[in-house]
Design a protein around this motif. Structure first.
Motif, PDB file in Angstrom:
ATOM      1  N   MET A  63       0.816  -1.209   0.000  1.00 49.25           N
ATOM      2  CA  MET A  63       0.000   0.000   0.000  1.00 49.25           C
ATOM      3  C   MET A  63       0.856   1.268   0.000  1.00 49.25           C
ATOM      4  O   MET A  63       0.356   2.354  -0.317  1.00 49.25           O
ATOM      5  N   PHE A  64       2.140   1.139   0.334  1.00 49.71           N
ATOM      6  CA  PHE A  64       3.029   2.305   0.341  1.00 49.71           C
ATOM      7  C   PHE A  64       3.994   2.319  -0.844  1.00 49.71           C
ATOM      8  O   PHE A  64       4.854   3.190  -0.930  1.00 49.71           O
ATOM      9  N   MET A  65       3.846   1.333  -1.750  1.00 45.44           N
ATOM     10  CA  MET A  65       4.805   1.200  -2.848  1.00 45.44           C
ATOM     11  C   MET A  65       4.325   1.820  -4.153  1.00 45.44           C
ATOM     12  O   MET A  65       5.127   2.071  -5.055  1.00 45.44           O
ATOM     13  N   ASP A  66       3.045   2.053  -4.313  1.00 45.95           N
ATOM     14  CA  ASP A  66       2.521   2.592  -5.574  1.00 45.95           C
ATOM     15  C   ASP A  66       1.515   3.703  -5.294  1.00 45.95           C
ATOM     16  O   ASP A  66       0.320   3.452  -5.097  1.00 45.95           O
ATOM     17  N   PRO A  67       1.910   4.967  -5.276  1.00 55.43           N
ATOM     18  CA  PRO A  67       3.313   5.416  -5.409  1.00 55.43           C
ATOM     19  C   PRO A  67       4.074   5.180  -4.093  1.00 55.43           C
ATOM     20  O   PRO A  67       3.460   5.044  -3.040  1.00 55.43           O
ATOM     21  N   ILE A  68       5.378   5.142  -4.206  1.00 57.17           N
ATOM     22  CA  ILE A  68       6.201   4.839  -3.043  1.00 57.17           C
ATOM     23  C   ILE A  68       6.169   5.988  -2.035  1.00 57.17           C
ATOM     24  O   ILE A  68       6.252   7.160  -2.401  1.00 57.17           O
ATOM     25  N   ASN A  69       5.993   5.642  -0.796  1.00 57.17           N
ATOM     26  CA  ASN A  69       5.987   6.610   0.294  1.00 57.17           C
ATOM     27  C   ASN A  69       7.038   6.157   1.308  1.00 57.17           C
ATOM     28  O   ASN A  69       6.812   5.233   2.083  1.00 57.17           O
ATOM     29  N   VAL A  70       8.182   6.805   1.262  1.00 54.93           N
ATOM     30  CA  VAL A  70       9.319   6.366   2.058  1.00 54.93           C
ATOM     31  C   VAL A  70       9.018   6.425   3.546  1.00 54.93           C
ATOM     32  O   VAL A  70       9.329   5.491   4.303  1.00 54.93           O
ATOM     33  N   TRP A  71       8.385   7.510   3.973  1.00 53.24           N
ATOM     34  CA  TRP A  71       8.147   7.689   5.397  1.00 53.24           C
ATOM     35  C   TRP A  71       7.141   6.675   5.939  1.00 53.24           C
ATOM     36  O   TRP A  71       7.302   6.136   7.040  1.00 53.24           O
ATOM     37  N   GLU A  72       6.084   6.413   5.146  1.00 48.71           N
ATOM     38  CA  GLU A  72       5.105   5.411   5.567  1.00 48.71           C
ATOM     39  C   GLU A  72       5.719   4.020   5.582  1.00 48.71           C
ATOM     40  O   GLU A  72       5.441   3.204   6.475  1.00 48.71           O
ATOM     41  N   LEU A  73       6.570   3.743   4.594  1.00 44.14           N
ATOM     42  CA  LEU A  73       7.255   2.454   4.547  1.00 44.14           C
ATOM     43  C   LEU A  73       8.201   2.297   5.736  1.00 44.14           C
ATOM     44  O   LEU A  73       8.277   1.229   6.348  1.00 44.14           O
ATOM     45  N   PHE A  74       8.901   3.379   6.051  1.00 38.58           N
ATOM     46  CA  PHE A  74       9.787   3.372   7.209  1.00 38.58           C
ATOM     47  C   PHE A  74       8.988   3.174   8.494  1.00 38.58           C
ATOM     48  O   PHE A  74       9.412   2.454   9.408  1.00 38.58           O
ATOM     49  N   GLY A  75       7.814   3.788   8.563  1.00 40.76           N
ATOM     50  CA  GLY A  75       6.954   3.621   9.732  1.00 40.76           C
ATOM     51  C   GLY A  75       6.499   2.186   9.900  1.00 40.76           C
ATOM     52  O   GLY A  75       6.417   1.677  11.024  1.00 40.76           O
ATOM     53  N   ALA A  76       6.199   1.502   8.773  1.00 44.27           N
ATOM     54  CA  ALA A  76       5.798   0.095   8.841  1.00 44.27           C
ATOM     55  C   ALA A  76       6.940  -0.762   9.364  1.00 44.27           C
ATOM     56  O   ALA A  76       6.731  -1.686  10.176  1.00 44.27           O
ATOM     57  N   LEU A  77       8.166  -0.472   8.913  1.00 39.40           N
ATOM     58  CA  LEU A  77       9.327  -1.218   9.394  1.00 39.40           C
ATOM     59  C   LEU A  77       9.539  -1.017  10.890  1.00 39.40           C
ATOM     60  O   LEU A  77       9.850  -1.971  11.625  1.00 39.40           O
ATOM     61  N   ILE A  78       9.373   0.222  11.338  1.00 38.30           N
ATOM     62  CA  ILE A  78       9.510   0.513  12.763  1.00 38.30           C
ATOM     63  C   ILE A  78       8.434  -0.218  13.569  1.00 38.30           C
ATOM     64  O   ILE A  78       8.698  -0.753  14.662  1.00 38.30           O
ATOM     65  N   TRP A  79       7.219  -0.280  13.011  1.00 41.68           N
ATOM     66  CA  TRP A  79       6.117  -0.963  13.688  1.00 41.68           C
ATOM     67  C   TRP A  79       6.433  -2.444  13.884  1.00 41.68           C
ATOM     68  O   TRP A  79       6.293  -2.979  14.988  1.00 41.68           O
ATOM     69  N   PHE A  80       6.875  -3.106  12.822  1.00 38.91           N
ATOM     70  CA  PHE A  80       7.182  -4.527  12.929  1.00 38.91           C
ATOM     71  C   PHE A  80       8.442  -4.777  13.761  1.00 38.91           C
ATOM     72  O   PHE A  80       8.564  -5.819  14.402  1.00 38.91           O
ATOM     73  N   MET A  81       9.359  -3.820  13.760  1.00 36.39           N
ATOM     74  CA  MET A  81      10.525  -3.944  14.619  1.00 36.39           C
ATOM     75  C   MET A  81      10.107  -3.892  16.090  1.00 36.39           C
ATOM     76  O   MET A  81      10.596  -4.663  16.924  1.00 36.39           O
ATOM     77  N   GLY A  82       9.168  -3.003  16.411  1.00 30.45           N
ATOM     78  CA  GLY A  82       8.653  -2.929  17.777  1.00 30.45           C
ATOM     79  C   GLY A  82       7.942  -4.208  18.186  1.00 30.45           C
ATOM     80  O   GLY A  82       8.067  -4.666  19.326  1.00 30.45           O
TER      81      GLY A  82
END
Length: 214
Positions: free
Chosen positions: A35-54
């Motif tokens: 959902m953040f790849m088309d178009p790419i949203n770097v900040w939202e993608l980074f937020g998803a990574l932080i969420w799963f890291m938590g």
């Protein structure tokens, strides 16, 4: 085990749990990234990574809590049951594996297929046997059954909160970090508690050097 070793084990396990959760999320939570790849949203993608890291951090803490609870339980079992502790562990392993198949299958309804539940229990048991084999190989044969007990019984107990939701994606997202963290802690325990054998050698060498100087 010294405080320094425990802190090292804690943060290393925490890091492994986060990595395992992030990697697993790419396979079981694909929609969270697409959902953040088309178009790419770097900040939202980074937020998803932080969420799963938590989430990985959280599951790692659950794993470490279970690990130290197991160390207490194993010592308690040895003191109470003594020579019967090994048969008790076998019974508990069989009981937990049965529950892992029976209760989820019953809660899934009449249309559920028994196969996936049996396969889940079988894979977990075989994985626990494999980890226990390497644990016993590095230590002694007496460590085999306690290792299987930890990898099966304790892991399932840690997994219960997500098993109750009956959501497959979250089951995968939790079990992978749990297995990674539990395996790492189990395989590191004898290394961290092993007496340092290098100090006497260094001391003997330094004595020889001093005697030669004299």
């Amino acid at each position: 085990m010294t405080t320094q070793k425990w802190v090292h084990l804690f943060f290393k396990t925490l890091f492994l749990g986060a990595i395992a959760a992030i990697v697993t999320s790419f396979f079981v939570k694909t929609d969270s990234y697409t959902m953040f790849m088309d178009p790419i949203n770097v900040w939202e993608l980074f937020g998803a990574l932080i969420w799963f890291m938590g989430i990985g951090f959280l599951f790692s803490v659950v794993s470490q809590t279970g690990f130290f609870a197991y160390l207490f339980l194993n010592r308690f079992g040895l003191n109470i049951f003594r020579g019967f502790w090994r048969p008790v562990q076998m019974v508990l392993i069989a009981f937990v594996l049965f529950d892992l198949v029976y209760f989820p299958y019953q809660s899934a309804g009449d249309d559920a297929n028994l196969g996936p539940y049996v396969l889940t229990a079988l894979v977990l048991f075989l994985y626990g046997m494999a980890v226990a084999y390497f644990k016993a190989k590095e230590t002694n044969q007496k460590a085999f059954l306690p290792a299987v007990f930890f990898m099966v019984v304790v892991t399932v107990i840690e997994w219960v909160p997500v098993l109750r939701t009956n959501q497959v994606d979250w089951m995968w997202l939790m079990i992978v970090p749990l297995l990674v963290c539990n395996t790492y802690q189990l395989m590191q325990l004898h290394r961290l508690t092993r007496p340092n054998e290098e100090k006497p050698a260094v001391t003997a060498q330094s004595r020889n050097t001093n005697s030669n100087v004299k």
